[in-house]
Design a protein around this motif. Structure first.
Motif, PDB file in Angstrom:
ATOM      1  N   THR A 405       0.842  -1.191   0.000  1.00  0.00           N
ATOM      2  CA  THR A 405       0.000   0.000   0.000  1.00  0.00           C
ATOM      3  C   THR A 405       0.878   1.242   0.000  1.00  0.00           C
ATOM      4  N   GLY A 406       0.568   2.189  -0.852  1.00  0.00           N
ATOM      5  CA  GLY A 406       1.340   3.422  -0.929  1.00  0.00           C
ATOM      6  C   GLY A 406       1.053   4.347   0.233  1.00  0.00           C
ATOM      7  N   ASN A 407       1.797   5.444   0.302  1.00  0.00           N
ATOM      8  CA  ASN A 407       1.608   6.426   1.358  1.00  0.00           C
ATOM      9  C   ASN A 407       0.373   7.275   1.084  1.00  0.00           C
ATOM     10  N   ARG A 408      -0.270   7.694   2.160  1.00  0.00           N
ATOM     11  CA  ARG A 408      -1.468   8.549   2.095  1.00  0.00           C
ATOM     12  C   ARG A 408      -2.521   7.984   1.136  1.00  0.00           C
ATOM     13  N   PRO A 409      -2.875   6.720   1.293  1.00  0.00           N
ATOM     14  CA  PRO A 409      -3.825   6.120   0.348  1.00  0.00           C
ATOM     15  C   PRO A 409      -5.271   6.472   0.692  1.00  0.00           C
ATOM     16  N   LYS A 410      -6.106   6.349  -0.289  1.00  0.00           N
ATOM     17  CA  LYS A 410      -7.553   6.388  -0.089  1.00  0.00           C
ATOM     18  C   LYS A 410      -8.056   4.976  -0.391  1.00  0.00           C
ATOM     19  N   VAL A 411      -8.472   4.275   0.662  1.00  0.00           N
ATOM     20  CA  VAL A 411      -8.727   2.842   0.568  1.00  0.00           C
ATOM     21  C   VAL A 411     -10.235   2.576   0.530  1.00  0.00           C
ATOM     22  N   MET A 412     -10.680   1.897  -0.509  1.00  0.00           N
ATOM     23  CA  MET A 412     -12.072   1.473  -0.613  1.00  0.00           C
ATOM     24  C   MET A 412     -12.191   0.056  -0.074  1.00  0.00           C
ATOM     25  N   GLY A 413     -13.000  -0.120   0.960  1.00  0.00           N
ATOM     26  CA  GLY A 413     -13.075  -1.406   1.647  1.00  0.00           C
ATOM     27  C   GLY A 413     -14.049  -2.370   1.018  1.00  0.00           C
TER      28      GLY A 413
END
Length: 625
Positions: A405-413
């Motif tokens: 996972t990259g830095n400062r991600p926006k993760v859709m669960g």
């Protein structure tokens, strides 16, 4: 039993009870990822290397969840976040029997039954991750003990009342449900606890005067509670019928209350006390505690010790347990938009009070009973520790995902399967929050949307699906997909098997026959959906997703893509709802056709009239010679 021996046994039991929290790298608690995420945001709210400053702001309001979040955030200055949280949970686990021991001593009872509450520190509320409520339970017991001492400890009444005031405020800052129990429990103790001055008091004022300190001790907590009520309920409710986390109507209107019936509550009471693992091993400690408690009750009734409580006062602890049990049975399950999972949480408090309320037995029996209670803690350590470690191995998938996972991600669960092979709870439900916390990002859903959170979104809440994603709710009855059917050969094979079940000589109940039909459907679907067929249907669904999107049906498009991914990558469990539905509708259509024919009295095409029979059958349905 010497004081030294008792203290050693008590201390060893506390260490064993908290040991499972430290032998596992990850704890199986559903809401824990969300709690840790909010604490991480609270602790790093000004950190420019994260997305937190741009998205979140502190909610400067009085909320009952402030205690847990701010205390663990403070511990986070000394320890890594997960270690700080374990320190807090350890205080809760050992605090439950310590709080009960304090209450027992305040009532003039032996303290050893407090050890029987250790297994009750785990269970349903722990599995769901209701940490705020759990943390309030030891404080609740402490409040009851301080209230009794503010009544009876004449030389130190003021000091006990000051401790009561601070403790009651702390209860409210952790969870309002525990405070609600005290709204009934403290008056019960007030009316059932005699004070030394009662023997010579004449008149109401004389009886009231020695109780003023205890009553004054509740004033700060009650004042703070009323202020919170005005702030919380003074705002107009956000009424959105059918929406999760929102009110469906006025606060106490029928449409806004969800109830569980008496029978359901009765059936679930013992289940929720120990329902963590699929194999049921966590119930071993509960059975052991029940056995020791039963022996303690028997000895207390048959071989009672010296009574230090009067004829009314001896019922105080049992009365507290009955009050908690009444809240469990009489309160609604949800007050939508305000409090969720309301009545079920009182099960552990009721069980702890009831199991510790046994009458005191003779001094000579207390040593073996105390050692037996301490031995129950050994069982807790073994069973819970083993289960937590097994779950930690299963949860290593989070580490793999975090590494990529990259830095400062926006993760859709988009979690296909939130369940676990070890624990009964959907512990992977909030996995997106784990990845977002590891890299300073944001998941699509956080508890910052709830009014009890110490944080809020600076701007509009990011758009996402309502609450948790539920791919199993995909409606496969859309006009386009409803026409999809399995090949004729597979249809005939399935109908032959269903017909064989219908003509079975065994007398099966309707639920049994329905379950067998469903199993035949699943078997047919599994046989048909080979890896090649899976990929074929995955491509079809992927194309259908584009069609749904083009025709203004984004929810259907999202679900079709999700199911396409499941099929293409071979996810086995839970089994594809699409594949099951493809074969289920074959049976449904056949049943509808048979029902229509029976209504007209016409036999199925090619079916001869049913011959008369003189078969003799057993009560179980077997054909007899």
């Amino acid at each position: 039993m010497t004081n030294r021996t008792a203290r050693i046994a008590f201390a060893a039991a506390l260490v064993l009870g908290a040991l499972p929290l430290w032998v596992s790298r990850v704890l199986p608690m559903v809401d824990l990822p969300q709690h840790l995420y909010l604490i991480s945001v609270l602790h790093r709210l000004e950190d420019p290397t994260t997305l937190y400053p741009a998205l979140f702001a502190a909610r400067h309001e009085l909320t009952p969840y402030l205690g847990y979040y701010y205390l663990v955030s403070a511990l986070n200055w000394l320890f890594p976040l997960e270690v700080a949280n374990r320190v807090f949970l350890t205080a809760y686990v050992v605090g439950l029997p310590l709080g009960m021991a304090f209450l027992l001593r305040s009532l003039g009872r032996p303290s050893w039954p407090a050890l029987l509450t250790l297994p009750l520190a785990y269970g349903d509320s722990f599995g769901w991750g209701f940490i705020n409520y759990l943390a309030a339970l030891p404080l609740t017991l402490l409040c009851c003990g301080l209230f009794v001492r503010a009544l009876t400890d004449v030389p130190h009444r003021i000091r006990q009342a000051m401790g009561l005031a601070a403790c009651l405020v702390a209860v409210l800052l952790f969870h309002v449900q525990a405070f609600g129990f005290l709204a009934f429990g403290l008056p019960w103790l007030l009316f059932t606890t005699p004070v030394p001055e009662d023997a010579s008091a004449r008149g109401f004022v004389a009886r009231l005067r020695p109780r003023v300190a205890a009553l004054a001790g509740v004033v700060p907590g009650v004042t703070l509670f009323l202020a919170w009520v005005v702030l919380r309920f003074g705002n107009p409710p956000d009424i959105q019928p059918g929406a999760p986390w929102k009110a469906w109507g006025p606060t106490f209107s029928p449409q806004n209350l969800a109830w569980k019936g008496f029978e359901q509550n009765r059936a679930e009471f013992f289940q929720v006390l120990a329902n963590t693992f699929h194999d049921g091993s966590d119930r071993w400690a509960l059975y052991a505690v029940g056995l020791v408690a039963a022996v303690g009750w028997g000895l207390g009734l048959l071989r009672p010790g010296t009574l230090r409580e009067g004829p009314v006062a001896r019922w105080r602890l049992l009365g507290l347990g009955v009050l908690a049990l009444a809240l469990y049975f009489l309160l609604p399950f949800d007050i939508r938009g305000y409090v969720y999972y309301l009545n079920t949480r009182y099960a552990h408090l009721a069980a702890a009070l009831l199991v510790a309320s046994m009458p005191a037995t003779r001094v000579g029996w207390r040593r073996p009973l105390c050692l037996a209670a301490a031995a129950c803690a050994l069982l807790v350590a073994f069973v819970m520790g083993r289960g937590f470690r097994d779950f930690a191995e299963e949860a290593r998938e989070w580490d793999v995902l975090a590494d990529v996972t990259g830095n400062r991600p926006k993760v859709m669960g988009l979690v296909f399967d939130a369940g676990s092979s070890v624990v009964r709870f959907p512990v992977f439900l909030h996995g997106a929050a784990v990845l977002a916390r590891e890299r300073g990002g944001v998941p699509n859903f956080t508890f910052a949307t709830t009014p009890h959170s110490p944080l809020r979104y600076r701007d509009a809440v990011p758009p996402t699906f309502p609450s948790e994603w539920r791919p199993q709710q995909m409606d496969y009855a859309t006009p386009e997909i409803a026409e999809w059917m399995p090949p004729d050969a597979d249809v005939r094979r399935l109908m032959e098997q269903v017909a064989a079940l219908a003509g079975s000589p065994l007398a099966l109940s309707a639920p049994q026959r329905q379950e067998q039909v469903r199993q035949k459907v699943l078997d047919a679907a599994r046989a048909y959906f080979t890896p090649e067929v899976r990929q074929r249907y995955a491509r079809r669904l992927w194309r259908m997703a584009a069609f749904f999107e083009a025709t203004g049906r984004p929810p259907q498009a999202d679900m079709a893509r999700a199911e396409a991914r499941r099929l293409f990558h071979g996810v086995e469990e839970p089994y594809s709802r699409f594949a099951e539905t493809l074969f289920t509708k074959v049976v449904v259509l056949a049943a509808a056709g048979a029902q229509a024919q029976s209504a007209t009295g016409a036999p199925t095409a090619g079916e001869p009239p049913a011959p008369a029979t003189s078969e003799r059958r057993s009560p179980g349905g077997l054909i007899l010679p």
